[in-house]
Design a protein around this motif. Structure first.
Motif, PDB file in Angstrom:
ATOM      1  N   CYS A 183       4.743   5.728 -63.644  1.00 35.61           N
ATOM      2  CA  CYS A 183       5.479   6.984 -63.803  1.00 35.61           C
ATOM      3  C   CYS A 183       5.255   7.854 -62.573  1.00 35.61           C
ATOM      4  O   CYS A 183       4.126   7.957 -62.084  1.00 35.61           O
ATOM      5  N   GLU A 184       6.313   8.483 -62.091  1.00 29.14           N
ATOM      6  CA  GLU A 184       6.202   9.377 -60.938  1.00 29.14           C
ATOM      7  C   GLU A 184       7.056  10.608 -61.168  1.00 29.14           C
ATOM      8  O   GLU A 184       8.222  10.507 -61.544  1.00 29.14           O
ATOM      9  N   LEU A 185       6.465  11.779 -60.941  1.00 29.05           N
ATOM     10  CA  LEU A 185       7.170  13.047 -61.086  1.00 29.05           C
ATOM     11  C   LEU A 185       7.640  13.542 -59.727  1.00 29.05           C
ATOM     12  O   LEU A 185       6.875  13.542 -58.759  1.00 29.05           O
ATOM     13  N   THR A 186       8.889  13.945 -59.645  1.00 28.55           N
ATOM     14  CA  THR A 186       9.429  14.582 -58.445  1.00 28.55           C
ATOM     15  C   THR A 186       9.816  16.002 -58.825  1.00 28.55           C
ATOM     16  O   THR A 186      10.728  16.215 -59.619  1.00 28.55           O
ATOM     17  N   ALA A 187       9.090  16.967 -58.278  1.00 28.74           N
ATOM     18  CA  ALA A 187       9.359  18.366 -58.571  1.00 28.74           C
ATOM     19  C   ALA A 187       9.324  19.192 -57.288  1.00 28.74           C
ATOM     20  O   ALA A 187      10.332  19.743 -56.869  1.00 28.74           O
ATOM     21  N   ARG A 188       8.153  19.226 -56.645  1.00 27.21           N
ATOM     22  CA  ARG A 188       8.033  20.001 -55.412  1.00 27.21           C
ATOM     23  C   ARG A 188       8.945  19.447 -54.324  1.00 27.21           C
ATOM     24  O   ARG A 188       9.431  20.194 -53.472  1.00 27.21           O
ATOM     25  N   ARG A 189       9.204  18.149 -54.349  1.00 20.40           N
ATOM     26  CA  ARG A 189      10.126  17.567 -53.373  1.00 20.40           C
ATOM     27  C   ARG A 189      11.569  17.989 -53.627  1.00 20.40           C
ATOM     28  O   ARG A 189      12.432  17.800 -52.767  1.00 20.40           O
ATOM     29  N   LEU A 190      11.847  18.564 -54.806  1.00 22.79           N
ATOM     30  CA  LEU A 190      13.161  19.136 -55.105  1.00 22.79           C
ATOM     31  C   LEU A 190      13.238  20.610 -54.753  1.00 22.79           C
ATOM     32  O   LEU A 190      14.303  21.203 -54.796  1.00 22.79           O
ATOM     33  N   GLY A 191      12.077  21.209 -54.455  1.00 19.26           N
ATOM     34  CA  GLY A 191      12.018  22.647 -54.251  1.00 19.26           C
ATOM     35  C   GLY A 191      11.520  23.396 -55.463  1.00 19.26           C
ATOM     36  O   GLY A 191      11.464  24.627 -55.450  1.00 19.26           O
ATOM     37  N   SER A 192      11.149  22.690 -56.549  1.00 21.66           N
ATOM     38  CA  SER A 192      10.616  23.341 -57.744  1.00 21.66           C
ATOM     39  C   SER A 192       9.153  23.711 -57.496  1.00 21.66           C
ATOM     40  O   SER A 192       8.307  22.834 -57.328  1.00 21.66           O
TER      41      SER A 192
END
Length: 805
Positions: A183-192
């Protein structure tokens, strides 16, 4: 529930803004997209949002292959939703409050996976960029109305968001076979702007795995799932934050997870052994291990090759291929240990590991007086935990130069002109202080510099109509290049000019370019290209200036987030401004009541048009539900009283503030009407006093069979300043509308108690437990004074038994 916040399901929260005062337009910004990604070959319905959007705001894409179809103008401001912070966290600024538009992305089927950039512009200026992710995965969008974990099938990428403070999003899947799940979360890489937490629990609620992002790089984890067992993935912020803008993507695949490769780059056209390091690559167990595989790197112009890795436990799927950067340099491996320095030749790249905490790697090379070299060290770009630094030692052992961090990165680079013939030494160190691991990888390059130059500038420039704005162009000279550079600017919007001759003098490192906008120019925006033309030897070369792009908060590779054109917007200067009369904290305001703040309108150049006041995007401090309406100022008015409502549970320990922005229609230089924004000077600042009205009830353990009514004994307390009638209404959650009902109560000025009858219907949609709210409203000087109390109900199956109150 954590004790640092309070849940108020009815009152909405408003943020607070501090913007530059004066007669200046307030430019728009980019906020978020929900969902923040979509699959190639599909049409994705989205909501885009941003601060300070006007009805005529334009949305722009950098990639012409993707179409963005907007359904209409931005809607009303979306205030932050309860619950709200209390205590120390209420002193912290909230994320921006924004407006949304409905739109759709039309993505071609041959679109490569990765980010695309979007931005906005209006008559107040242009924004920097936001990110939307194109994938080739099975895409799922969070159902934000669900009450239970959302079911899905692996593999999938789920787009969601943490909409409210304390929110925990949950997703459930079933393992088809025993094996690794990554599992991998992408958040800060979206600008969140949040630090994510991923937690895995089995069907019995036992913790299986978790990953907490304390470093701001987005978390990931891998665990062994058991055949036919269900697992729940929980996603939250490490500090339990939640706002509409906190979007994310979480990918879930069956298989191991590759984390690094040695060498870290592949030479184009070369076939060689590569060591891949990751979780479960050799045995399929949830542990860090490695495998060596032969890889043929393509002869392509791109800079990344996605390698499908054959592991001991199977082949990773397309969504889990590991990206390896491509280069044209010989790629070598550094020997382990602290032995003799490795000898390098120019030009060469070497990948290695640091095996000890605060360890060093040493290299040497031969050079002659006057030779120019560039030495680079990468770790962050590779996802390594190292924080690399470089030092160059002369033949006699003295330090000639050193560098720790490049701008925007913890990676390092040095350019050096050798002072003498001899053997020079490169010392690479780690300043991270982390415990060494197989992932403590770096890549260092030694390259002979040739004469060249590059140009950098800012990503956008806003030029007021009838005025001039300067933009600084920076020159980075390499390899001893010191010739003059002619500058050419193309793509200018109508009415904007630059001097006919622009020249960067020999050896100069910058040039100020004046952009002049004619007074009759229209408001608009365009991509502007800035080029430098110069002679290098006998060859005339052209180099295009690049600009940094915003959005990615991890930014491992700043060079990859640059664009070849800046955005230039021609803007309208607002002919009005708004000023708050009250001094800081001089007005005392009751909780649960409306404060009328005195504002002065300052008009210029004969402007007498209509102005609308609304909440500004940026607010100082968490507002705890303080809010105000979109408020129309009458034509020609120079003074108004703006109504600010303060919820009854706003804290009294500090002042509370609200900032506003003013909107009006003004013609541009060509006579076309546009919407302009002007930030209010100062803020409405209030010292908080106790509530004037309080509604409560004495009902305990309300247990009622479905279909029966029950009585809630209400009590209303009023301040001596509020000797008025009170109306009590039942506030029912959306999902219970039509299933629970009560007639409003009207209490006279002398009445302070009442028995209130609430009825229910027999319906399968009624949950076993739910919360209603009684809202009491009185009027004071024509504005509402409001108090609420929660009513907790336990619903039993329909029966003839008498309800308990």
């Amino acid at each position: 529930m954590p004790n640092h916040c309070r849940c108020r399901p009815i009152l909405v929260m408003m943020a607070i803004v501090v913007a530059a005062p004066g007669l200046h337009a307030q430019p728009p910004g980019v906020g978020y997209i929900f969902p923040p990604g979509g699959k190639a070959g599909t049409t994705v319905e989205v909501r885009l949002a941003g601060p300070d959007w006007t009805p005529d705001t334009k949305l722009l894409l950098h990639d012409p292959r993707v179409k963005l179809e907007v359904a209409g103008p931005p809607g009303n401001i979306l205030f932050h939703e309860p619950p709200f912070w209390i205590g120390l966290k209420s002193r912290i600024n909230d994320p921006l409050i924004m407006r949304e538009v409905s739109a759709r992305f039309v993505i071609p089927s041959d679109m490569p996976a990765g980010p695309i950039r979007w931005r906005v512009a209006n008559a107040n200026g242009a924004s920097n960029t936001g990110i939307f992710i194109v994938s080739h995965d099975n895409e799922i969008v969070e159902n934000e109305t669900r009450k239970q974990p959302q079911e899905f099938v692996v593999p999938a990428t789920i787009s969601g968001r943490l909409r409210r403070i304390e929110e925990v999003d949950q997703y459930r899947f079933r393992c088809e076979k025993t094996g690794l799940i990554s599992c991998e979360l992408t958040a800060r890489r979206l600008g969140s702007n949040f630090h994510g937490v991923i937690e895995i629990h089995d069907a019995q609620g036992r913790s299986v795995a978790e990953s907490v992002d304390t470093d701001g790089v987005d978390p990931a984890l891998t665990f062994v799932g058991q055949k036919d067992q269900s697992y729940t993935i929980s996603v939250r912020d490490v500090d339990h934050r939640g706002f509409r803008s906190l979007t994310y993507r979480v990918s879930v695949v069956a298989g191991p997870r590759v984390l690094a490769a040695l060498p870290a780059y592949g030479r184009r056209g070369e076939t060689r052994d590569v060591e891949f390091v990751g979780i479960g690559l050799a045995t399929g167990q949830a542990k860090l291990e490695s495998v060596i595989r032969k890889v043929t790197f393509p002869k392509v112009a791109g800079h990344v090759f996605n390698v499908p890795v054959q592991t001991g436990s199977g082949t990773l799927g397309t969504s889990s291929t590991f990206p390896i950067f491509l280069s044209d340099l010989p790629e070598s491996l550094a020997p382990d240990g602290d032995g003799e320095p490795m000898t390098l030749t120019a030009s060469q790249a070497v990948t290695g590991r640091l095996r000890k905490r605060d360890g060093k790697a040493r290299f040497c090379f031969e050079g002659k007086k006057g030779d120019m070299f560039r030495i680079s060290a990468e770790a962050r770009r590779l996802g390594s935990p190292l924080d690399v630094a470089l030092a160059i030692l002369s033949p006699d052992g003295k330090e000639l130069a050193s560098n720790d961090d490049l701008p925007g990165s913890t990676d390092s680079q040095l350019s050096l002109k050798l002072p003498s013939d001899g053997t020079y030494q490169i010392v690479l160190t780690d300043a991270s202080g982390t415990q060494p691991s197989p992932l403590s990888i770096y890549r260092m390059t030694l390259e002979r510099q040739i004469e060249d130059f590059r140009l950098d500038t800012l990503p956008l420039v806003n030029v007021p109509i009838g005025e001039k704005t300067n933009l600084t162009l920076t020159v980075v000279r390499e390899g001893g290049f010191n010739e003059p550079i002619q500058v050419r600017v193309t793509g200018l919007p109508k009415g904007v000019t630059v001097p006919e001759k622009l020249l960067i003098a020999a050896t100069a490192t910058s040039l100020v370019i004046p952009f002049t906008c004619d007074k009759n120019a229209p408001a608009g925006a365009a991509f502007v290209t800035i080029e430098g033309i110069a002679k290098i030897g006998d060859t005339t070369v052209t180099r295009t200036a690049t600009v940094p792009l915003a959005g990615d908060l991890v930014m491992r590779d700043p060079a990859a987030h640059r664009h070849s054109a800046a955005m230039l917007a021609t803007t309208i200067t607002p002919p009005f401004s708004i000023r708050c009369v009250e001094a800081d904290g001089t007005r005392r305001v009751h909780r649960g009541a409306t404060h009328l703040a005195e504002l002065v309108i300052e008009r210029k150049d004969g402007f007498s048009g209509a102005i609308v006041l609304d909440a500004a995007a940026i607010q100082s401090r968490h507002s705890q539900g303080i809010r105000g309406p979109a408020f129309a100022i009458p034509l020609g008015a120079d003074k108004v009283y703006y109504p600010v409502f303060l919820p009854e549970d706003v804290e009294t320990t500090t002042t509370r503030r609200l900032a506003l922005i003013a909107l009006a229609q003004v013609p541009d230089g060509a006579g076309k009407m546009h919407y302009v924004l002007s930030a209010m000077k100062g803020q409405i600042t209030m010292s908080i006093e106790g509530a004037l009205l309080k509604v409560s009830h004495q009902a305990e353990d309300i247990v009622v069979p479905a279909g029966q009514s029950f009585i809630v004994p209400l009590k209303v307390a009023r301040s001596a300043k509020l000797a008025t009638p009170v109306r009590v209404e039942l506030i029912v959650p959306d999902e219970l509308l039509g299933l629970v009902h009560a007639e409003p109560l009207n209490l006279s000025a002398k009445q302070d108690t009442a028995d209130w009858k609430i009825t229910t219907k027999v319906d399968a949609r009624l949950p076993s437990r739910f919360v209603l709210h009684a809202r009491a409203t009185a009027q004071r000087a024509g504005f509402p004074v409001i108090s609420e109390t929660a009513i907790e109900v336990e619903m039993l199956p329909a029966t003839s038994a008498q309800p308990r109150r």
